[in-house]
Design an enzyme around this catalytic site. Structure first.
Site, PDB file in Angstrom:
ATOM      1  CG  ASN A  11     -17.955 -20.738  10.415  1.00 48.20           C
ATOM      2  OD1 ASN A  11     -17.961 -20.085   9.409  1.00 48.20           O
ATOM      3  ND2 ASN A  11     -18.320 -22.029  10.558  1.00 48.20           N
ATOM      4  CD1 TRP A  12     -18.526 -13.770  11.056  1.00 51.61           C
ATOM      5  CD2 TRP A  12     -17.937 -12.542   9.262  1.00 51.61           C
ATOM      6  NE1 TRP A  12     -18.030 -12.675  11.565  1.00 51.61           N
ATOM      7  CE2 TRP A  12     -17.786 -11.862  10.378  1.00 51.61           C
ATOM      8  CE3 TRP A  12     -17.711 -12.046   8.090  1.00 51.61           C
ATOM      9  CZ2 TRP A  12     -17.436 -10.610  10.355  1.00 51.61           C
ATOM     10  CZ3 TRP A  12     -17.229 -10.829   7.891  1.00 51.61           C
ATOM     11  CH2 TRP A  12     -16.949 -10.168   9.161  1.00 51.61           C
ATOM     12  CE  LYS A  13     -21.772 -22.031  11.093  1.00 48.14           C
ATOM     13  NZ  LYS A  13     -22.763 -23.077  11.935  1.00 48.14           N
ATOM     14  CG  HIS A  97     -18.185 -26.217   9.543  1.00 50.78           C
ATOM     15  ND1 HIS A  97     -19.743 -26.655   9.530  1.00 50.78           N
ATOM     16  CD2 HIS A  97     -18.093 -25.564  10.567  1.00 50.78           C
ATOM     17  CE1 HIS A  97     -20.286 -26.015  10.329  1.00 50.78           C
ATOM     18  NE2 HIS A  97     -19.263 -25.415  11.222  1.00 50.78           N
ATOM     19  CD  GLU A  99     -23.240 -25.302   9.577  1.00 48.50           C
ATOM     20  OE1 GLU A  99     -22.682 -24.384   8.653  1.00 48.50           O
ATOM     21  OE2 GLU A  99     -23.606 -25.183  10.389  1.00 48.50           O
ATOM     22  CD  GLU A 169     -17.479 -26.190  14.757  1.00 50.07           C
ATOM     23  OE1 GLU A 169     -17.637 -24.987  15.265  1.00 50.07           O
ATOM     24  OE2 GLU A 169     -17.437 -26.607  13.687  1.00 50.07           O
ATOM     25  N   GLY A 175     -25.121 -24.279  16.328  1.00 46.29           N
ATOM     26  CA  GLY A 175     -26.517 -23.649  15.978  1.00 46.29           C
ATOM     27  C   GLY A 175     -27.650 -23.705  16.826  1.00 46.29           C
ATOM     28  CB  SER A 215     -24.425 -23.657  21.013  1.00 44.64           C
ATOM     29  OG  SER A 215     -25.225 -24.079  20.047  1.00 44.64           O
ATOM     30  N   GLY A 236     -19.952 -19.458  15.869  1.00 47.60           N
ATOM     31  CA  GLY A 236     -20.409 -19.178  14.464  1.00 47.60           C
ATOM     32  C   GLY A 236     -21.633 -17.972  14.878  1.00 47.60           C
ATOM     33  N   GLY A 237     -22.949 -18.187  15.289  1.00 46.13           N
ATOM     34  CA  GLY A 237     -23.668 -17.372  15.352  1.00 46.13           C
ATOM     35  C   GLY A 237     -23.227 -16.105  16.247  1.00 46.13           C
TER      36      GLY A 237
HETATM   37  P1  PGA Z   1     -22.633 -21.852  16.349  1.00 39.58           P
HETATM   38  O1  PGA Z   1     -21.779 -22.393  15.137  1.00 39.58           O
HETATM   39  O2  PGA Z   1     -21.630 -21.179  17.276  1.00 39.58           O
HETATM   40  O3  PGA Z   1     -23.568 -21.168  15.876  1.00 39.58           O
HETATM   41  O4  PGA Z   1     -23.095 -23.210  17.165  1.00 39.58           O
HETATM   42  C1  PGA Z   1     -20.438 -23.099  15.144  1.00 39.58           C
HETATM   43  C2  PGA Z   1     -20.097 -23.614  13.960  1.00 39.58           C
HETATM   44  O5  PGA Z   1     -20.618 -24.044  13.310  1.00 39.58           O
HETATM   45  O6  PGA Z   1     -18.553 -23.439  13.634  1.00 39.58           O
END
Ligand code: PGA
Length: 264
Positions: A11-13, A97, A99, A169, A175, A215, A236-237
């Protein structure tokens, strides 16, 4: 026992320009191979869906979006329709998601409408669910994820439900480098499976791919994937750097090779 493929989704956001995204995919394509047992995808910004979908045509990488509108088209300035994403080459879309839920106030009813619209236009929805830090501290995790699943999948037919993936999640793990322990993630994904079995069927709940996210890194991915109810990861990251994303993918390939070796 149902054998579900492993699904690794980055997930590149809100990261990467067209040039950066294309360079990443070029190198990724050199390192991965198609596999019946592992599916690799990237949920990318809208602006790179088309160029990346063209770049991966016929290859073993899926390109998806991170959000969409619940309407088919219309006067919704700044929004994007599922049919547009599909037309640009997206194959899946993340919905709900945390966010989106927390920064943009998306509720279960809206997410449910988006999900139906995604299925209508032929995009595979990945329904993201998870409790906040406060809900976790109050021991309300099971209640929250049961509600998000029941409301998110409301009024879907059995056939439609089978096309959905679930990503658990926990908001407190996203994150910040503090992933849920594999045992905790397993426990919650088992709750997800039981919940789906309660309003759909045992067969559906066994068929649906369920991912853990929050994470995920090359150091914890292996142990998370060892859990019986964790079919894949939403990363994500660690998906922003080719090195860490590939480390997770390659660990998975090594596991497949080892199990094939055991069988022969
Ligand atoms: P993260 O993000 O791996 O950076 O914690 C995961 C996500 O929000 O899908």
């Amino acid at each position: 026992m149902t054998s579900r493929p492993c699904v690794l989704i980055g997930n590149w956001k809100m990261h990467k320009t067209v040039e950066e995204a294309r360079a990443f995919i070029e190198q990724l394509l050199d390192s991965i191979h198609s596999s019946d047992t592992t599916c690799i995808g990237l949920a990318v910004p809208f602006t790179v869906i088309y160029p990346l979908a063209e770049q991966v045509k016929g290859k073993a990488i899926l390109i998806g979006a991170q959000n969409m509108n619940d309407a088919s088209e219309g006067a919704f300035t700044g929004e994007i329709a599922g049919s547009m994403l599909k037309n640009a080459g997206a194959q899946f879309v993340l919905l709900g998601h945390s966010e989106r839920r927390h920064l943009y106030h998306e509720d279960d009813a809206l997410i449910n409408r988006k999900l139906k619209q995604a299925l209508h236009v032929g995009l595979q929805p990945i329904l993201c669910i998870g409790e906040t830090q406060k809900e976790y501290a109050e021991k309300r995790t099971a209640e929250v994820i049961q509600r998000q699943l029941t409301e998110g999948l409301k009024e879907l037919s059995i056939e439609q439900m089978k096309q959905v993936m679930i990503a658990y999640e926990p908001v407190w793990a996203i994150g910040n480098g503090h992933s849920a322990a594999p045992f905790t993630a397993q426990e919650m994904l088992s709750v997800c499976r039981k919940t789906i079995a309660s309003f759909a069927s045992e067969e559906v709940s066994q068929q649906i791919a369920m991912l853990y996210g929050g994470s995920v890194t090359p150091s914890n991915a292996h142990d998370l994937l060892e859990q019986p109810d964790i079919d894949g990861l939403l990363i994500g990251g660690a998906s922003l750097s080719l090195e860490s994303f590939l480390a997770i993918v390659n660990d998975r390939y090594a596991k497949i090779r080892a199990s094939q070796g055991e069988m022969s």
